[in-house]
Scaffold this active site. Structure first.
Site, PDB file in Angstrom:
ATOM      1  N   GLN A  72      11.522   4.628  -4.101  1.00 37.74           N
ATOM      2  CA  GLN A  72      12.301   4.615  -2.859  1.00 37.74           C
ATOM      3  C   GLN A  72      11.724   3.676  -1.801  1.00 37.74           C
ATOM      4  O   GLN A  72      12.406   3.338  -0.837  1.00 37.74           O
ATOM      5  CB  GLN A  72      12.408   6.035  -2.284  1.00 37.74           C
ATOM      6  CG  GLN A  72      13.163   6.993  -3.188  1.00 37.74           C
ATOM      7  CD  GLN A  72      13.332   8.366  -2.555  1.00 37.74           C
ATOM      8  OE1 GLN A  72      13.038   8.588  -1.379  1.00 37.74           O
ATOM      9  NE2 GLN A  72      13.807   9.322  -3.328  1.00 37.74           N
ATOM     10  N   HIS A 107       0.859  -1.188   0.000  1.00 39.65           N
ATOM     11  CA  HIS A 107       0.000   0.000   0.000  1.00 39.65           C
ATOM     12  C   HIS A 107       0.897   1.241   0.000  1.00 39.65           C
ATOM     13  O   HIS A 107       1.878   1.289   0.761  1.00 39.65           O
ATOM     14  CB  HIS A 107      -0.929   0.005   1.222  1.00 39.65           C
ATOM     15  CG  HIS A 107      -1.863   1.177   1.246  1.00 39.65           C
ATOM     16  ND1 HIS A 107      -2.978   1.256   0.441  1.00 39.65           N
ATOM     17  CD2 HIS A 107      -1.806   2.335   1.948  1.00 39.65           C
ATOM     18  CE1 HIS A 107      -3.576   2.414   0.653  1.00 39.65           C
ATOM     19  NE2 HIS A 107      -2.890   3.092   1.553  1.00 39.65           N
TER      20      HIS A 107
END
Ligand code: GRF
Length: 210
Positions: free
Chosen positions: A179, A110
């Protein structure tokens, strides 16, 4: 060897991160047994095919009732004999019977630091639009086990990402993917494949010493 089945609906960049991590050996003791999508146009299916991974498409739209879809969908999942099911941008509600049958063997990525910006209505760009509207300075991604709720299961891994001045939702989404998502999803699979994860009293526990 952990048999992994990945469920996708869109571009498949998280699937690609998992494929690359398995092929490079950054993820060990796991193989992607198959990819299933509800969207025949999902580029994720092309990614699977390019890597010789079995793929199939099954959509609720093909069935008269949701119950019939749920039954056939679970049959397709069972046929691949998964040890772990990975939701990588999968936008169809997981049938309760599947959650029960694969308890603590389904994980989801998520694009927020749960419990922020999650739950019903928080998916894709909407998550990042809400984060920017709230003015948070740190966002990130979460890998969690899937239970009967929406984004409510035990949290396994999270990684923070800084919001930068002038960020658009698209720029923020991309940074969170690059990232955070593409790092913690393969990491989660590797931990599970190497027996380093347990769910105890509703909490995911990582046993790094194993
Ligand atoms: C990702 O942002 C993921 O966090 C969310 O859906 C998106 C899927 O993107 N669950 P992709 O299909 O993996 O590129």
């Amino acid at each position: 060897m952990l048999n992994v089945v990945v469920l996708v609906s869109g571009g498949g960049t998280n699937l690609q991160a998992v494929i690359d991590a398995v092929e490079s050996g950054r993820v060990t003791n796991a193989r992607i047994r198959g990819v299933i999508s509800n969207n025949k146009g999902a580029y994720a299916l092309e990614r699977a095919q390019k890597h010789g991974i079995d793929s199939l498409c099954i959509s609720p739209k093909e069935f008269g009732t949701r119950d019939e879809f749920n039954r056939r969908f679970l049959e397709a999942i069972d046929a691949m004999k998964p040890d772990l099911i990975v939701l990588a941008g999968f936008l169809v509600v997981i049938p309760p019977a599947m959650i029960e049958k694969y308890r603590n063997r389904i994980i989801n990525i998520h694009p927020s630091l749960i419990p922020s910006f999650c739950g019903t209505g928080y998916y894709g760009l909407k998550v990042h639009e809400a984060a920017l509207a709230r003015g948070v300075k740190v966002v990130g991604a979460t890998v969690h086990f899937v239970d009967e709720g929406t984004d409510t299961g035990p949290i396994l891994l999270q990684k923070a990402v800084e919001v930068q001045a002038g960020d658009t939702p698209q720029a923020l989404q991309r940074r969170v993917m690059e990232q955070a998502e593409w790092k913690i999803l393969p990491k989660a699979i590797d931990l599970i494949a190497n027996g380093k994860v347990a769910v105890e009293d509703g909490l995911a526990v990582i046993k790094e010493d194993k």
